[in-house]
Design an enzyme around this catalytic site. Structure first.
Site, short mmCIF file in Angstrom:
data_model
loop_
_atom_site.label_atom_id
_atom_site.label_comp_id
_atom_site.label_asym_id
_atom_site.label_seq_id
_atom_site.Cartn_x
_atom_site.Cartn_y
_atom_site.Cartn_z
N MET A 38 0.78 -1.33 -0.20
CA MET A 38 -0.07 0.19 -0.27
C MET A 38 0.65 1.97 -0.17
O MET A 38 0.18 2.31 0.06
CB MET A 38 -1.72 -0.02 1.13
N ALA A 39 2.11 1.43 0.64
CA ALA A 39 3.10 2.63 1.16
C ALA A 39 4.27 2.34 0.78
O ALA A 39 4.71 0.87 0.81
CB ALA A 39 2.46 3.27 2.18
N VAL A 41 7.88 3.43 2.45
CA VAL A 41 8.57 3.98 3.91
C VAL A 41 9.83 4.36 3.68
O VAL A 41 10.97 4.05 3.05
CB VAL A 41 8.27 3.16 4.60
N ASP A 150 -3.09 -8.21 9.71
CA ASP A 150 -1.28 -8.57 9.24
C ASP A 150 0.03 -8.48 9.93
O ASP A 150 0.32 -8.19 9.63
CB ASP A 150 -1.15 -7.36 8.03
#
Length: 657
Positions: A38-39, A41, A150
């Site tokens: 999703m992203a 970092v 998760d």
């Protein structure tokens, strides 16, 4: 099979548009750390506070999807509710153009996945030392009404100092209602999460899920820590999903001979396919894990995993639960397995074939002497290491988890670890009164046995009574609320016949109600009494005007000066300074009439009667004739009063013929 993306090399640009930019005018993006589903970092710096932090930026392809954006923002709000030493803190959430991001605590160190890649299977003690703080963090989340969903080694961070932290609440869910069950709202046919750690109910679209999906994932992680590999593998994710649904997780001792049966039992209980047979939440699993730790011998805890395999006893969920619930004082070092009629159907696991032996070569004496000296040095090194370990164990001990325990239970647990506690109390919105909130040093950290472990026990939620600030000026009321650790909230105004303008009429919540610290308090402030119509007293006598205004609620004052009026008699009210509407209690000032204004009498002697009458009328006087004026041919022979005399307009002037 893990479907998460691989981490890119640290610092690799890959044409990343965010590197070197300043998000929200505050956060400088300096280095890419990892890429997820999703992203991405990054390591960055908060230029306002000069603090190193981690920046989690949602992929641009997902930022435009309101569902993903809401889930991303939900992570920030969910983690912000947690205050736990084993949870990665979230400092801020924002957006800069198309970049939706979280500003989080930067945890230097490595992930649990890195540790497994480097070391493979861990000893039982090391596995429990890692998993206990993970369960402590998840337990805090579960007791706060949150489910991670998760849990996996990639989301477990280990600092350079050995502190374990749980990160990435990107799929977090709130528990709904009294049954504490949640239902996935993801797109039909799409499974969110990492398939290797998904509980069976997460895979079935119609099944309700709750905090026990985290318990299942923690059980998979414990299996992986003890064996060095995941329990299920396959050529594609669907094969792994099928095995989650239709196969029980094998006992870890099948892959690592020598593991205690209690560890097999706790893995079986945590990974039961039916969630009803699992521990209720991470706190319950943590308590069971601590009971297992206490019944294991040092040899069982510190045994290094061998490379061969053997057949292991298997447990049904009910039998596993009974093993975990056994009192800690009744330590059983050997488990013979359940009665034959209760043993579940043997699973199709077989011992792998052993590699063929290589024919032994003839060694020369020189190599044999080198082997002997090498063995001697190895024995010496082991003795030195063993003595150092024993000496270290005499001075230090690993801090066990006492999260959620009573003070008496915490004393017992610390005493069992060779430690003593120093207890203090603090308010907590999430931990019930009398239960432990945290410990210092934290769970899994090493502490000197001579130093007390600082344990904080919950006093329950702090509640503050709303003070009574009615009738007080607004600024004083706000100061009193702030001093009481409450937050002055919105201010609205309202008419009040009894409360002075600018003072507080009421608060919401009302005075005396018990509220959390910093709860907002709305204030209603007086605008004074509502305006009313002011009576018209023009032309009235003074006494009548005063009576009429007083009856309407007004005060009356007389002006020091009077005014001429052609219409109002002298001594009556000629004018008032307030008309229309006004606040009751205000003052209305009356101006009295002096009557018509005086004017000089014009001279009309010698004029005809008509001309004299016109001149006097134009000057504001009335005309009266005296004497005989035949045929209107005579002229005015005199006038009374005399010309130049000052008379009020409207007075009568007599003309003589």
């Amino acid at each position: 099979m893990d479907t998460t993306l691989n981490d890119p090399p640290p610092g690799s640009a890959w044409g990343d548009p965010h590197l070197g930019t300043l998000l929200d005018g505050r956060y400088r993006v300096e280095e890419r750390i990892a890429v997820g589903g999703m992203a991405t970092v990054y390591r960055g710096t908060d230029t306002r506070l000069d603090r190193v932090l981690a920046l989690k930026v949602m992929h641009p392809s997902l930022a435009g999807d309101s569902g993903f954006s809401d889930r991303f923002i939900r992570e920030a709000k969910a983690v912000a509710r947690l205050s736990h030493p084993n949870v990665v803190n979230v400092f801020d959430q924002g957006a800069d153009g198309s970049a939706v991001f979280l500003a989080m605590e930067y945890v230097p160190g490595w992930t649990l996945r890195d540790l497994l890649r480097d070391r493979g299977a861990l000893s039982a003690r090391a596995a429990l030392d890692v998993l206990e703080p993970v369960l402590a963090a998840l337990g805090a989340a579960h007791r706060a009404g949150l489910v991670h969903r998760d849990v996996k080694p990639e989301n477990v961070l280990i600092t350079d100092g050995g502190l374990v932290k749980v990160a990435d609440f990107g799929l977090v869910r709130l528990l709904s209602g009294a049954d504490t069950a949640i239902t996935d709202a993801t797109t039909p046919g799409v499974i969110m999460g990492t398939v290797s750690y998904l509980a069976p109910e997460q895979i079935q679209p119609s099944a309700a899920t709750d905090q026990r999906v985290d318990v299942y994932a923690a059980g998979i992680m414990l299996y992986e820590l003890l064996t060095g590999s995941k329990p299920y593998s396959g050529d594609n994710p669907m094969q792994v999903i099928y095995r989650h649904l239709h196969e029980d997780v094998p006992p870890p001792s099948l892959a690592v001979p020598g593991l205690a049966p209690e560890l097999d039992a706790i893995v079986a209980a945590a990974t039961a396919r039916d969630p009803q047979h699992r521990p209720w939440d991470a706190v319950e699993l943590l308590a069971a894990l601590q009971r297992v730790r206490r019944v294991l011998t040092p040899a069982q805890l510190d045994a290094e995993p061998p490379a061969s395999s053997r057949q292991a006893p298997q447990f049904s969920p009910a039998e596993a639960t009974s093993v975990l619930a056994a009192p800690a004082v009744e330590r059983t070092s050997v488990f013979t397995g359940p009665p034959p009629e209760l043993i579940t159907r043997p699973r199709p696991y077989h011992e792998p074939p052993r590699p063929p032996r290589t024919p032994r070569r003839q060694r020369n004496p020189r190599s044999r002497r080198g082997l002997i000296w090498g063995s001697v040095l190895a024995v010496v090194a082991l003795l030195v290491a063993g003595i150092s370990y024993l000496l270290s164990g005499a001075v230090y001990a690993t801090v066990p988890s006492v999260l959620g325990q009573s003070q008496a239970q915490a004393v017992s647990i610390l005493d069992g670890a060779g430690l003593r506690g120093s207890f203090s109390q603090a308010f907590s919105e999430t931990v019930p009164p009398g239960q432990v909130i945290s410990s210092d040093p934290g769970v899994g950290r090493r502490a000197r046995k001579s130093d007390p472990v600082k344990v904080t026990v919950s006093k329950g939620p702090q509640r503050i009574a709303v003070p009574d600030v009615t009738g007080k000026p607004l600024d004083q009321a706000q100061q009193q609320l702030t001093a009481a650790q409450l937050t002055p909230g919105t201010t609205t105004q309202q008419y009040s016949p009894s409360v002075p303008q600018g003072s507080v009429i009421s608060t919401d919540p009302a005075a005396g109600q018990q509220l959390p610290v910093n709860a907002p308090i709305a204030l209603v402030v007086s605008k004074g009494a509502a305006p009313v119509a002011v009576p018209d007293t023009t032309g009235l006598a003074v006494s009548d005007a005063q009576s009429k205004l007083s009856g309407a609620g007004f005060k009356v004052a007389l002006a020091t000066d009077q005014t001429y009026s052609d219409t109002v008699p002298a001594g009556s009210v000629a004018a008032q300074d307030v008309t229309g509407t006004a606040t009751p209690g205000s003052t209305v000032t009356l101006t009295l009439s002096k009557g018509p204004q005086p004017a000089p009498v014009p001279s009309v002697t010698g004029m005809s009667q008509s001309d004299a009458t016109d001149a006097l009328t134009a000057a504001g006087f009335k005309v009266k004739s005296s004497g005989l004026n035949f045929f209107g041919l005579s002229s005015v022979s005199g006038q009374t009063p005399a010309p130049g005399t000052m008379l009020p307009k409207g007075s009568t002037v007599t003309i003589n013929f």
